[in-house]
Design an enzyme around this catalytic site. Structure first.
Site, PDB file in Angstrom:
ATOM      1  N   GLY A 269      17.608 -29.778 -23.578  1.00  0.00           N
ATOM      2  CA  GLY A 269      17.633 -28.596 -24.169  1.00  0.00           C
ATOM      3  C   GLY A 269      19.109 -28.788 -24.360  1.00  0.00           C
ATOM      4  O   GLY A 269      20.139 -28.850 -24.167  1.00  0.00           O
ATOM      5  N   VAL A 270      18.746 -26.069 -24.751  1.00  0.00           N
ATOM      6  CA  VAL A 270      20.046 -26.166 -25.156  1.00  0.00           C
ATOM      7  C   VAL A 270      21.422 -25.545 -24.367  1.00  0.00           C
ATOM      8  O   VAL A 270      20.209 -25.126 -23.468  1.00  0.00           O
ATOM      9  CB  VAL A 270      20.247 -25.072 -26.279  1.00  0.00           C
ATOM     10  CG1 VAL A 270      20.804 -23.784 -27.100  1.00  0.00           C
ATOM     11  CG2 VAL A 270      19.112 -25.328 -27.857  1.00  0.00           C
ATOM     12  N   GLY A 271      22.516 -25.908 -23.939  1.00  0.00           N
ATOM     13  CA  GLY A 271      23.126 -25.209 -23.405  1.00  0.00           C
ATOM     14  C   GLY A 271      23.930 -25.726 -23.098  1.00  0.00           C
ATOM     15  O   GLY A 271      24.433 -27.009 -23.350  1.00  0.00           O
ATOM     16  N   ASN A 272      24.918 -25.557 -22.246  1.00  0.00           N
ATOM     17  CA  ASN A 272      26.350 -25.723 -21.622  1.00  0.00           C
ATOM     18  C   ASN A 272      25.974 -27.647 -20.491  1.00  0.00           C
ATOM     19  O   ASN A 272      27.168 -28.187 -20.384  1.00  0.00           O
ATOM     20  CB  ASN A 272      26.967 -24.845 -21.242  1.00  0.00           C
ATOM     21  CG  ASN A 272      27.649 -24.208 -21.535  1.00  0.00           C
ATOM     22  OD1 ASN A 272      28.115 -24.591 -22.998  1.00  0.00           O
ATOM     23  ND2 ASN A 272      28.459 -22.952 -21.859  1.00  0.00           N
ATOM     24  N   GLU A 294      14.592 -31.707 -29.636  1.00  0.00           N
ATOM     25  CA  GLU A 294      14.766 -30.425 -30.781  1.00  0.00           C
ATOM     26  C   GLU A 294      15.767 -30.210 -30.976  1.00  0.00           C
ATOM     27  O   GLU A 294      15.503 -29.745 -32.187  1.00  0.00           O
ATOM     28  CB  GLU A 294      13.708 -29.511 -29.577  1.00  0.00           C
ATOM     29  CG  GLU A 294      13.061 -29.914 -29.064  1.00  0.00           C
ATOM     30  CD  GLU A 294      12.854 -28.037 -28.200  1.00  0.00           C
ATOM     31  OE1 GLU A 294      11.970 -27.746 -27.726  1.00  0.00           O
ATOM     32  OE2 GLU A 294      13.488 -28.696 -27.190  1.00  0.00           O
ATOM     33  N   ASN A 384      14.974 -15.735 -22.742  1.00  0.00           N
ATOM     34  CA  ASN A 384      14.541 -16.141 -23.929  1.00  0.00           C
ATOM     35  C   ASN A 384      13.246 -16.406 -24.406  1.00  0.00           C
ATOM     36  O   ASN A 384      12.842 -16.223 -24.950  1.00  0.00           O
ATOM     37  CB  ASN A 384      15.967 -17.758 -24.111  1.00  0.00           C
ATOM     38  CG  ASN A 384      17.092 -17.381 -24.299  1.00  0.00           C
ATOM     39  OD1 ASN A 384      18.061 -15.864 -25.051  1.00  0.00           O
ATOM     40  ND2 ASN A 384      17.917 -17.813 -23.710  1.00  0.00           N
ATOM     41  N   GLY A 388      10.530 -25.323 -26.193  1.00  0.00           N
ATOM     42  CA  GLY A 388       9.712 -26.851 -26.174  1.00  0.00           C
ATOM     43  C   GLY A 388      10.058 -27.400 -24.738  1.00  0.00           C
ATOM     44  O   GLY A 388       9.633 -28.598 -24.694  1.00  0.00           O
ATOM     45  N   LYS A 408      25.830 -15.687 -10.983  1.00  0.00           N
ATOM     46  CA  LYS A 408      25.727 -13.311 -10.545  1.00  0.00           C
ATOM     47  C   LYS A 408      26.918 -13.929  -9.072  1.00  0.00           C
ATOM     48  O   LYS A 408      26.868 -12.688  -8.162  1.00  0.00           O
ATOM     49  CB  LYS A 408      24.945 -12.769  -9.993  1.00  0.00           C
ATOM     50  CG  LYS A 408      23.891 -12.292 -11.427  1.00  0.00           C
ATOM     51  CD  LYS A 408      24.963 -11.626 -12.043  1.00  0.00           C
ATOM     52  CE  LYS A 408      23.594 -11.635 -13.386  1.00  0.00           C
ATOM     53  NZ  LYS A 408      24.605 -10.520 -14.602  1.00  0.00           N
TER      54      LYS A 408
END
Length: 504
Positions: A269-272, A294, A384, A388, A408
Site C-alpha cells: 500500500g501507499v505510505g512511508n 497497485e 482517505n 485496494g 498524536k
C-alpha cells in the site's frame, strides 16, 4: 503543429484550449477522469472547469458534477474542484485535504469502495451514465490508438463507457512509456466471464494501447506538466522497526517452509511505512522477488534497480519527483520489468488469490481481536479510503497490517478495545505489526488473538488498560467467545473526542 504528439492527422483539428474543452462539461454531468495516486491525472482541464464553476456560482447558478477516477489525484483536480464547490459525488478514493474537509462537513457525497469493484459497477450501470471521460495520455498514434501515461487506473472502462471523450496529451510524460502497458480487453460481466489467463506477475495478456473510437473524441488538449507526488521522507526509527519486525517474520516463514526464498508476489500500500519495508527487503539480502501490486513507489523502484525485484506489475507509477526523474533517465532498465495494467486487473481477486500475494498495508487502528480500521478517524471522519487494501487482504496468501502503536504523540492508541469503524474484519487479517512487535493471528481463537495483540503490538502505556478491559470482559460480557463490554467498547474514542487523549 510539427511538435505535436497527436500523430493521427484526422484528430488534430480537435486540438483546443483547456477552456474550450472545459466548456463541454455541463452542470449535473458525470465525468470520469484518469488518475491514480497522483499519477496520470488530467492537469489543465480541471482547473479551467473549476474557474467556470466559480463564475457560475458568482452569478447565482448551481454548477456541480459527479467525479469518478481511478484513485486519488492531485490539487489541480480534486483540490481545484473541491475549492470551487463543484463536486456533488466523488468516488472511489481521495487524499486531498480540501476535498476531505468537504466530505466530512457533509457538503458532498463520497463513495468509498474497493478499487477492483469500480469497473464492474460502472458496466452494471450502478453509477448511471458517464457523460464525459477526461483522460491523460502520452500520445495519439497515427492509427488512433492511445499511448497511456504514468497510470492506467480505470481509463479503459472510462473510454468505453463515456458518451464523449476529452483527451489531455501530455508531452512531459516520457514517450518511452510506450510498451510498458498491458491493457486487457477480455473481461466481461457474469455469466459471460472466462478465466483471466495470467499466471505470473510479469505475464502480458493484453495490448500496449488504449482504444477509443475517433467519433467519441470531442476535444484534445496538449499539456506539458509533471505528475505531482510528494518526496518520501526517509524512514524514521518507528518505520524501520516495523519493517524489521515484518521482515523477521517473513524470514521465519521461509525457514518454516511456508514461503519460498523468493517469497510470493508483493503488494504494498501507499505510505512511508510500507515504503520502508520495501527498502529494508533489499538491504537484508532478499533477492529474485516479484511484485503484483497497485502502485510502484520509490522503494520498489530501488528494488528494481538493485536487482532485489525482478518484475513489478501495477496500475500506476506513484513516484516522488526525484524518483520519477531517475525512472525517466534509466527507463530502458525498467521497460521489460514494469507492467502497468488496468486496475480491474491489478486488483482482481481472481489474480490476487491465484498468485498468492503477500499483502502489506497500513492501518489507522486495530482492536484486540484483529478487526482493522483503515479509513475513519474516531469512527466518522473519513481520511482517505479503503483503496485496494481490501482486494488484497481478503484474497492474498498472507494479509499484513502495519501501524505505529500510538498516534498524536501518544494521545491515541492504535490498538483499542473495539475499532470505531471496520474495513477489514478479523477473518481477513493474518498479521498485525507495530514497532513494539508482531502478532501472528493465524490459527488463533478470538481470546488467543487478544492476548497476542495486547502483549506484542500495544504500547506499554496502554497495555494495562487493554488487559484490564479484556480481563473484565471475559467475566462480565454477554458471551464469552468474543468478550466485550458494550458500554465501554468505544469509550476510548469518546474520551479522546472529549479530552484530547485516550488515556484514562
Amino acid at each position: 503543429m510539427m511538435n505535436t504528439r497527436v500523430v493521427a492527422a484526422g484528430l488534430r483539428k480537435r486540438i483546443c484550449s483547456a477552456d474550450d474543452a472545459a466548456a463541454l462539461i455541463a452542470p449535473g454531468m458525470t465525468v470520469a477522469m484518469s488518475g491514480f495516486t497522483g499519477a496520470g491525472y488530467p492537469k489543465t482541464v480541471p482547473p479551467a472547469l473549476a474557474s467556470r464553476i466559480d463564475d457560475a456560482h458568482a452569478r447565482g447558478l448551481d454548477f456541480r458534477i459527479n467525479v469518478l477516477t481511478g484513485a486519488s489525484t492531485a490539487p489541480e483536480l480534486d483540490g481545484a474542484l473541491a475549492r470551487a464547490n463543484g463536486i456533488t459525488m466523488r468516488l472511489p478514493y481521495q487524499s486531498d485535504p480540501t476535498l476531505r474537509d468537504k466530505i466530512n462537513d457533509g457538503e458532498m457525497d463520497y463513495l468509498d469502495i474497493h478499487l477492483s469493484h469500480v469497473a464492474q459497477n460502472s458496466w452494471s450501470g450502478i453509477f448511471g451514465e458517464i457523460d464525459i471521460a477526461l483522460v491523460e495520455v502520452c500520445a495519439i498514434r497515427d492509427d488512433g490508438k492511445l499511448i497511456p501515461s504514468s497510470s492506467v487506473g480505470n481509463n479503459k472502462t472510462w473510454l468505453e463507457r463515456a458518451k464523449g471523450v476529452i483527451l489531455e496529451v501530455n508531452r512531459r510524460q516520457p514517450l518511452e512509456l510506450e510498451g510498458m502497458h498491458d491493457i486487457y480487453y477480455g473481461t466481461a460481466l457474469p455469466p459471460h466471464r472466462v478465466p483471466i489467463p495470467l499466471l505470473r506477475s510479469g505475464d502480458r495478456i493484453g495490448e500496449r494501447y488504449l482504444h477509443c473510437p475517433a467519433d467519441k473524441i470531442l476535444a484534445i488538449v496538449e499539456t506539458d506538466a509533471s505528475d505531482r507526488n510528494n518526496e518520501f521522507t526517509p524512514p524514521d526509527a518507528t518505520s524501520r522497526q516495523i519493517a524489521g519486525n515484518l521482515i523477521e517474520f517473513l524470514r521465519h516463514e521461509v525457514a518454516m517452509g511456508r514461503l519460498p526464498k523468493t517469497l510470493l508476489p508483493l503488494q504494498s500500500g501507499v505510505g512511508n511505512i510500507t515504503n520502508a519495508v520495501l527498502s529494508e527487503l533489499g538491504a537484508v539480502g532478499f533477492a529474485g522477488l516479484t511484485a503484483y501490486t497497485e502502485v510502484i513507489q520509490d522503494g520498489m523502484l530501488d528494488m528494481l534497480q538493485n536487482g532485489t525485484l525482478t518484475v513489478a506489475s501495477a496500475t500506476a507509477l506513484s513516484l516522488s519527483p526525484s524518483a520519477f526523474v531517475r525512472f525517466a533517465e534509466h527507463i530502458g532498465q525498467f521497460h521489460e520489468r514494469i507492467v502497468l495494467r488496468p486496475q480491474e486487473i491489478s486488483n482482481h481477486p481472481e489474480l490476487v488469490r491465484r498468485l498468492g500475494c503477500i499483502a502489506m498495508n497500513g492501518m489507522m487502528e486495530s482492536d484486540i481481536y484483529g478487526n482493522v480500521n483503515s479509513t475513519h478517524v474516531m469512527g466518522s471522519r473519513i481520511q482517505n479510503g479503503i483503496g485496494g487494501s481490501g482486494d488484497f487482504a481478503r484474497n492474498g496468501y498472507l494479509s499484513c497490517f502495519m501501524s505505529a502503536s500510538t498516534a498524536k504523540n501518544g494521545s491515541i492508541s492504535c490498538i483499542v478495545p473495539m475499532v470505531s469503524h471496520v474495513d477489514h474484519t478479523e477473518h481477513d487479517v493474518a498479521v498485525l505489526v507495530t514497532e513494539r512487535g508482531l502478532a501472528d493471528l493465524r490459527g488463533l481463537s478470538p481470546k488467543q488473538r487478544a492476548q497476542q495483540i495486547i502483549a506484542r503490538c500495544a504500547d506499554p502505556a496502554y497495555q494495562p488498560m487493554l488487559q484490564d478491559y479484556f480481563d473484565r470482559a471475559c467475566h462480565q460480557s454477554f458471551g464469552k467467545h468474543t468478550p466485550h463490554l458494550l458500554k465501554e467498547a468505544l469509550s476510548w474514542h469518546e474520551r479522546y473526542i472529549e479530552t484530547g487523549s485516550m488515556r484514562s
